[in-house]
Design an enzyme around this catalytic site. Structure first.
Site, short mmCIF file in Angstrom:
data_model
loop_
_atom_site.label_atom_id
_atom_site.label_comp_id
_atom_site.label_asym_id
_atom_site.label_seq_id
_atom_site.Cartn_x
_atom_site.Cartn_y
_atom_site.Cartn_z
CG ASN A 1 -6.62 -0.78 1.44
OD1 ASN A 1 -6.02 -0.44 0.42
ND2 ASN A 1 -5.99 -1.07 2.56
CB CYS B 1 -0.94 0.00 1.19
SG CYS B 1 -2.09 -1.39 1.16
CG HIS C 1 -3.03 3.68 1.54
ND1 HIS C 1 -3.62 3.10 0.43
CD2 HIS C 1 -2.99 2.72 2.50
CE1 HIS C 1 -3.90 1.84 0.72
NE2 HIS C 1 -3.54 1.58 1.96
N1 COA Z 1 -17.79 -8.11 10.85
C1 COA Z 1 -18.30 -8.25 12.08
N2 COA Z 1 -17.53 -8.43 13.17
C2 COA Z 1 -16.21 -8.47 13.00
C3 COA Z 1 -15.60 -8.33 11.73
C4 COA Z 1 -16.46 -8.16 10.63
N3 COA Z 1 -15.99 -8.02 9.38
N4 COA Z 1 -14.27 -8.41 11.86
C5 COA Z 1 -14.01 -8.60 13.19
N5 COA Z 1 -15.20 -8.63 13.87
C6 COA Z 1 -15.40 -8.81 15.31
C7 COA Z 1 -14.28 -9.60 15.94
O1 COA Z 1 -14.52 -10.98 15.84
C8 COA Z 1 -14.33 -9.10 17.36
O2 COA Z 1 -15.37 -9.75 18.03
P1 COA Z 1 -15.21 -10.15 19.59
O3 COA Z 1 -15.05 -8.87 20.32
O4 COA Z 1 -16.49 -10.86 19.88
O5 COA Z 1 -14.01 -11.02 19.65
C9 COA Z 1 -14.74 -7.63 17.22
O6 COA Z 1 -15.38 -7.53 15.93
C10 COA Z 1 -13.57 -6.67 17.28
O7 COA Z 1 -12.57 -7.14 16.38
P2 COA Z 1 -11.19 -6.40 16.20
O8 COA Z 1 -10.38 -7.15 15.19
O9 COA Z 1 -10.60 -6.16 17.55
O10 COA Z 1 -11.73 -5.03 15.57
P3 COA Z 1 -11.01 -3.64 15.42
O11 COA Z 1 -11.77 -2.64 16.17
O12 COA Z 1 -9.53 -3.73 15.64
O13 COA Z 1 -11.26 -3.34 13.87
C11 COA Z 1 -10.15 -3.38 11.75
C12 COA Z 1 -10.71 -4.20 12.91
C13 COA Z 1 -9.51 -4.36 10.78
C14 COA Z 1 -11.29 -2.63 11.08
C15 COA Z 1 -9.12 -2.37 12.30
O14 COA Z 1 -8.25 -2.98 13.21
C16 COA Z 1 -8.32 -1.74 11.19
O15 COA Z 1 -8.84 -1.22 10.24
N6 COA Z 1 -6.97 -1.74 11.29
C17 COA Z 1 -6.12 -1.22 10.27
C18 COA Z 1 -5.98 -2.22 9.17
C19 COA Z 1 -5.46 -1.63 7.90
O16 COA Z 1 -5.53 -0.45 7.68
N7 COA Z 1 -4.93 -2.49 7.03
C20 COA Z 1 -4.46 -2.12 5.76
C21 COA Z 1 -3.13 -1.46 5.87
S1 COA Z 1 -2.56 -0.99 4.30
#
Ligand code: COA
Length: 351
Positions: free
Chosen positions: A308, A113, A278
């Site tokens: 993304n 990215c 980005h």
């Molecule tokens: N739909 C519904 N629930 C979901 C889910 C989805 N697509 N993905 C995860 N969950 C659930 C998890 O299972 C977890 O449930 P639990 O609390 O019962 O265990 C809960 O939601 C929280 O999950 P978590 O992974 O801790 O969520 P988060 O708040 O960290 O958000 C992202 C996840 C991926 C949206 C976030 O961390 C993010 O965007 N990070 C940056 C990633 C990024 O930018 N990547 C590309 C870089 S180039």
């Protein structure tokens, strides 16, 4: 002063968009969860049988038409993708052939990215040194290949057969990463110029391999053979993403890079017309914007429509802004990104 101008841009998004609600056909998720956490409402997927070299062709043709140049006048290609057509070689040469200009040197960029900020620095060095006169930079992705559901007919609503439990469980296990990514391509054409002050003012780029485990597909050539049943059983062909760590890294490191790039260019944050971020997750960009006290209107977002698109986000957004008249010659822009590797950075460009 020797520099470059952006003389053309283009984009291509394959097919009809897939909404968040459609994704809930193949995994346990909801529009509410995805939109609230990421700002994404829909994304596109590359059709089976096509790869980034295919998606990049219409995007590049748009850019060539926009610039009003002959494709044969392009003397170098930078091809950004993290989802290549083949594990080897990279997609750049195949893309050039499909565009009708085989023989033109094509460099494949592997900064995921963050590839576009690296590409700007390389293109600038080549254009100001005289090594090239016109460079086509492309960002193109086909993430559909690593989506964790396999029953695409269910997603497409083309079957009455219910999804298998195995497919739904697998997709749901990987729901943290898969809902973010979408496919598409963007292209920019850069031309060397010795008039005016257009070009790259500064670049602040970083790589830190100690963070590699936060974001990677953990399969590769360390294994013999490199494709084996264990990889499949352990589901290591999917992206492993520690979302929380990536988030933290982005909101601390990217603002540092932006400030350092501004300092090197002797410009202030207020001097910048557009912060071209980005599009990884809207919440990351909102957090960066708030930390740096940037005006929301100066940090445009289009992630709602495309998700993304990794290497594609920056040229797709710049193409939209050039075509709707927001982005103009003479403006000062700061482009910033973070990607797997990890690689990140910011560049300051006078348009
Ligand atoms: N739909 C519904 N629930 C979901 C889910 C989805 N697509 N993905 C995860 N969950 C659930 C998890 O299972 C977890 O449930 P639990 O609390 O019962 O265990 C809960 O939601 C929280 O999950 P978590 O992974 O801790 O969520 P988060 O708040 O960290 O958000 C992202 C996840 C991926 C949206 C976030 O961390 C993010 O965007 N990070 C940056 C990633 C990024 O930018 N990547 C590309 C870089 S180039």
């Amino acid at each position: 002063m020797a520099g470059f101008r952006i003389i053309g841009s283009g984009r291509y998004l394959p097919g009809e968009p897939y909404t968040n609600d459609m994704l809930s056909r193949v995994l346990d998720t909801s529009d509410e969860w995805i939109y609230k956490r990421t700002g994404i409402r829909q994304r596109h997927y590359c059709p089976e049988g096509q790869g980034p070299s295919d998606l990049a062709v219409p995007a590049a043709r748009n850019a060539i038409e926009d610039a009003g140049i002959e494709p044969s006048s392009i003397d170098f290609i930078l091809f950004n993708t993290m989802t290549p057509d083949y594990l080897l070689p990279g997609s750049g040469a195949e893309f050039a052939a499909k565009l009708g200009i085989p023989g033109v040197p094509a460099l494949d960029m592997r900064q995921q990215c963050a590839a576009f900020v690296y590409s700007f620095q390389i293109a600038s060095a080549m254009l100001t040194s005289g090594a090239a006169k016109r460079i086509l930079i492309v960002g193109s992705e086909a993430h559909a290949g690593y989506m964790p559901w396999h029953e695409w007919d269910v997603l497409d609503g083309k079957t009455d057969k219910p999804q298998s439990q195995e497919d739904r469980e697998r997709a749901t296990r990987h729901r943290g990463f898969c809902i973010i990514f979408g496919d598409g391509a963007g292209a920019l054409l850069l031309e060397a110029t010795s008039e005016g002050d257009a070009g790259l003012l500064s670049a602040e780029l970083h790589s830190d391999g100690s963070q590699i485990e936060q974001l990677r597909i953990p399969a590769g050539f360390k294994e013999r053979p490199f494709i084996n049943q264990k990889v499949v059983d352990e589901e290591r062909m999917f992206l492993f993403m520690n979302g929380k760590e990536v988030f933290k890294h982005a909101i601390s490191k990217v603002p540092q890079a932006v400030r350092a790039a501004c300092k090197k260019a002797s410009v202030s944050l207020d001097d910048i017309d557009w912060f071209v971020a980005h599009q990884a997750n809207d919440r990351i960009n909102i957090a960066i914007r708030e930390r740096m006290k940037l005006a929301p209107a100066k940090v445009p977002s289009n992630i709602k429509n495309y998700g993304n698109t990794s290497g594609g986000t920056i040229p797709i957004l710049m193409d939209e802004m050039r075509r709707d008249g927001r982005m103009k010659a003479g403006q000062l822009i700061c482009v910033f990104a973070l990607g797997a590797g990890m690689h990140w950075g910011a560049v300051i460009i006078r348009l």
